[in-house]
Scaffold this motif. Structure first.
Motif, PDB file in Angstrom:
ATOM      1  N   ASP A  29       1.275  -2.729  -6.939  1.00  0.00           N
ATOM      2  CA  ASP A  29       1.878  -2.651  -5.611  1.00  0.00           C
ATOM      3  C   ASP A  29       3.344  -3.051  -5.608  1.00  0.00           C
ATOM      4  O   ASP A  29       3.957  -3.186  -4.546  1.00  0.00           O
ATOM      5  N   ASP A  63       0.802  -1.224   0.000  1.00  0.00           N
ATOM      6  CA  ASP A  63       0.000   0.000   0.000  1.00  0.00           C
ATOM      7  C   ASP A  63       0.834   1.273   0.000  1.00  0.00           C
ATOM      8  O   ASP A  63       0.339   2.336  -0.363  1.00  0.00           O
ATOM      9  N   THR A  75       2.470   4.336  -4.004  1.00  0.00           N
ATOM     10  CA  THR A  75       1.420   5.153  -4.606  1.00  0.00           C
ATOM     11  C   THR A  75       2.022   5.984  -5.731  1.00  0.00           C
ATOM     12  O   THR A  75       3.233   5.953  -5.962  1.00  0.00           O
ATOM     13  N   ASP A  76       1.175   6.722  -6.419  1.00  0.00           N
ATOM     14  CA  ASP A  76       1.669   7.604  -7.485  1.00  0.00           C
ATOM     15  C   ASP A  76       2.643   8.638  -6.930  1.00  0.00           C
ATOM     16  O   ASP A  76       3.578   9.051  -7.619  1.00  0.00           O
TER      17      ASP A  76
END
Length: 369
Positions: free
Chosen positions: A106, A62, A65-66
């Motif tokens: 991920d 998680d 991310t971008d």
């Protein structure tokens, strides 16, 4: 140099000056290839699609991310390319490809070629395990800075670690450390001890205090990945391009004349050479999508050439008492708006592919750009 006067372009008249531009591009590409050859050991960035190589997947979870992708990207590449043995000798890994990976995006997968002068056994037994361990420690573990004193062990983590005191007490006791108390403040864990930790046990204590990132998964090595573009497939692709060029030549010969066909083929090679020079200048990876880009450019370029040839032939019939050079320049001028419009509309589509098409066609759209 006036390229436009008397209502027409002066392309043919100024052809010698104009040819300076592609010659300069070729020269720049040759210089860049020489520089890359001296600095990276590879003048051309040939991907594992052609050469084969190794791939390692870092599942981050998680936290990928971008916003954090580039940070993890840079960190993983830096770890791999600066990996060294226990004596500080660098392995010389060169990353050839980095891509976001996984159904949930991920993970980050890196591809790299075999270390120069080493065989597959060395890569499998030495380099790949060392890289895997280093990535696990640097990416998946929260390794604290540990200070030892006679009465305490102070571990400072990079992030807040709630509840770690109860988790790590048993790990320390298993190593024979007599724990008399533990306190946690933010990212600093203080362990009170009854007696100093022996120097030969300190590394084991540091390892025991390390935390696996709860958001992370694992580092997986796929070992050697054979080239997806085999020599047979490459030969077939080259044969397909040659056959296509021959049929183009025959078609233009029948419709116009043989010299027109030869000129069109030379123009095709010019376009392909310019595209490849761009790849060489920016050291962009040459992979199997480049074959698709080459075939696409062949079709797109010959279409524009035939339209111009058709206008030249039409003007030879309509315009009298004018030099051949002027007729060709007039034809180029008349087809210029069409050339610009079709190029711009194609450019918009290719830009959309470049930014939104995903990593699998990134090099394809870049080549067309």
């Amino acid at each position: 140099m006036k390229l436009y006067e008397s209502g027409k372009l002066n392309i043919v008249q100024k052809r010698k000056q104009i040819l300076i531009v592609p010659l300069v591009i070729i020269l720049v590409a040759a210089i860049c290839m020489t520089i890359f050859g001296l600095t990276t050991g590879s003048a051309v960035n040939v991907g594992t699609d052609f050469t084969g190589g190794y791939k390692m997947r870092v599942k981050i979870g998680d936290r990928l991310t971008d916003e954090t992708y580039q940070e993890y990207n840079d960190k993983i590449v830096s770890i791999a390319e600066n990996l060294s043995d226990s004596e500080g000798n660098g392995y010389g890994i060169k990353i050839t490809k980095v891509e976001r990976y996984g159904t949930d995006n991920d993970s980050i997968a890196i591809s790299y070629n075999r270390v120069k002068g080493k065989d597959d056994e060395y890569m499998k037994d030495v380099v790949n395990p060392a890289l895997k361990e280093k990535l696990e420690n640097a990416i998946l573990k929260n390794i604290p800075e540990v200070a030892f004193s006679d009465t305490a062990i102070v571990a400072t983590y990079t992030d807040n670690v709630p509840g770690v005191d109860s988790v790590k007490e048993d790990s320390l006791k298993a190593l024979g450390v007599t724990v008399t108390g533990m306190s946690l403040s933010g990212n600093v864990l203080t362990v009170s001890i009854a007696s100093p930790v022996a120097s030969d046990m300190q590394d084991a204590v540091k390892e025991a205090l390390a935390l696996f990132d709860p958001y992370a998964g694992s580092v997986t090595s796929s070992g050697f990945v054979s080239s997806t573009v085999s020599s047979e497939l490459l030969q077939r692709a080259i044969l397909a391009v040659v056959i296509a060029i021959v049929f183009m030549l025959i078609y233009i010969w029948i419709r116009f004349e043989l010299l027109s066909g030869l000129a069109a083929i030379i123009a095709l090679f010019h376009d392909l050479i310019m595209m490849m020079c761009g790849m060489f200048i920016f050291h962009i990876e040459i992979n199997q999508t480049i074959i698709a880009a080459i075939i696409t450019i062949l079709g797109y370029s010959i279409n524009n050439t035939i339209i111009i040839f058709d206008r030249v032939r039409e003007n030879f019939r309509k315009i009298r008492r004018v030099e051949t050079i002027d007729i060709i320049d007039i034809s180029l001028t008349q087809t210029l708006s069409r050339t610009i419009m079709t190029s711009l509309t194609t450019l918009l589509v290719v830009i959309a592919l470049f930014f939104f098409g995903g990593p699998s066609i990134h090099n394809f759209s870049l080549a067309l750009l």
